[in-house]
Design a protein around this motif. Sequence first.
Motif, PDB file in Angstrom:
ATOM      1  N   TRP A 220       0.827  -1.204   0.000  1.00  0.00           N
ATOM      2  CA  TRP A 220       0.000   0.000   0.000  1.00  0.00           C
ATOM      3  C   TRP A 220       0.860   1.252   0.000  1.00  0.00           C
ATOM      4  CZ3 TRP A 220      -4.389  -0.967  -1.843  1.00  0.00           C
ATOM      5  CH2 TRP A 220      -5.112  -2.102  -1.491  1.00  0.00           C
TER       6      TRP A 220
ATOM      7  N   GLU B  49       0.908   4.159  -2.840  1.00  0.00           N
ATOM      8  CA  GLU B  49       0.677   5.557  -2.478  1.00  0.00           C
ATOM      9  C   GLU B  49       1.810   6.469  -2.926  1.00  0.00           C
ATOM     10  OE1 GLU B  49       0.189   5.327   1.703  1.00  0.00           O
ATOM     11  OE2 GLU B  49      -1.841   4.455   1.612  1.00  0.00           O
TER      12      GLU B  49
ATOM     13  N   LEU C 178      -5.473  -9.187  -0.953  1.00  0.00           N
ATOM     14  CA  LEU C 178      -4.947  -7.925  -1.463  1.00  0.00           C
ATOM     15  C   LEU C 178      -5.518  -7.613  -2.839  1.00  0.00           C
ATOM     16  CD1 LEU C 178      -1.175  -7.979  -0.399  1.00  0.00           C
ATOM     17  CD2 LEU C 178      -2.993  -6.512   0.471  1.00  0.00           C
TER      18      LEU C 178
ATOM     19  N   LEU D 279      -7.615  -4.397  -3.741  1.00  0.00           N
ATOM     20  CA  LEU D 279      -7.075  -3.507  -4.768  1.00  0.00           C
ATOM     21  C   LEU D 279      -8.087  -3.274  -5.874  1.00  0.00           C
ATOM     22  CD1 LEU D 279      -4.620  -1.907  -5.643  1.00  0.00           C
ATOM     23  CD2 LEU D 279      -3.662  -3.990  -6.633  1.00  0.00           C
TER      24      LEU D 279
END
Length: 246
Positions: free
Chosen positions: A50, A54, A75, A79
């Motif tokens: 993550w 970002e 995940l 996502l």
Amino acid sequence: MTIDPEPTPLSGAPLIVLVEDDPAIRTLTTRALQQNGYGVRPASSAPEMWRALEAGPVDLVLLDIMLPGTSGIDLCRALRQQSDVPIIFVSAKGSETDRVVGLELGADDYIAKPFGTSELIARIRAVLRRGALDRRHGRPEQGLLTFDGWQVNLSRRELKSPSGSLVDVTGAELDLLVSLLEHSGRVVARERLIELSRTRLGDSSDRSVDVLVSRLRRKLSHGETPAPIVTVRGIGYMLTAAVTRS
């Protein structure tokens, strides 16, 4: 050898987030990707993934299934709720079930360990090329496809039943349905369905396509009316309903 956790890619080079908990494999894969012109942000766990996402836009995520804590499956599901970034699953688990689960969650491809650098790079290029074609052709597509009272909203990627209710379909199922709708009344070979679908359905030698067609049929069955998808033995599938586009 120590790999910079956020190496600077070549100008204009695709940037890949590599999520792999094995340090040796992560280092070797990072090096191979960089040697082939890709920028890489390595990550060993969900929190690191993550943070890598970002840090700025990325072009593709290489996601291991077996991770400490949050699995790659979870995940991918998370996502997909917030991004359409291409995902390639990487895992030692190479069973058909794992492939189908990954594809249904929205992964674009699946590669099983151990794999060679040439195969990995070829799959990455293929997924990125499909994404480029999508953009070149103006996807997400616009308009509605209607058949037997059913309606597919291409821009929203939604399927509505004849009663007007939304039907829960996976990305892989919807891509397969759209491919059949766009070739209504014609037999589409399994190999051709794989080529036409935005999502990679797997190799024509496995049963990924058959499994997805079976699930689509169940969801498209309305009362006593069966789904308008017929099997042409030894060749592929055909959608028999008339389709209108608006």
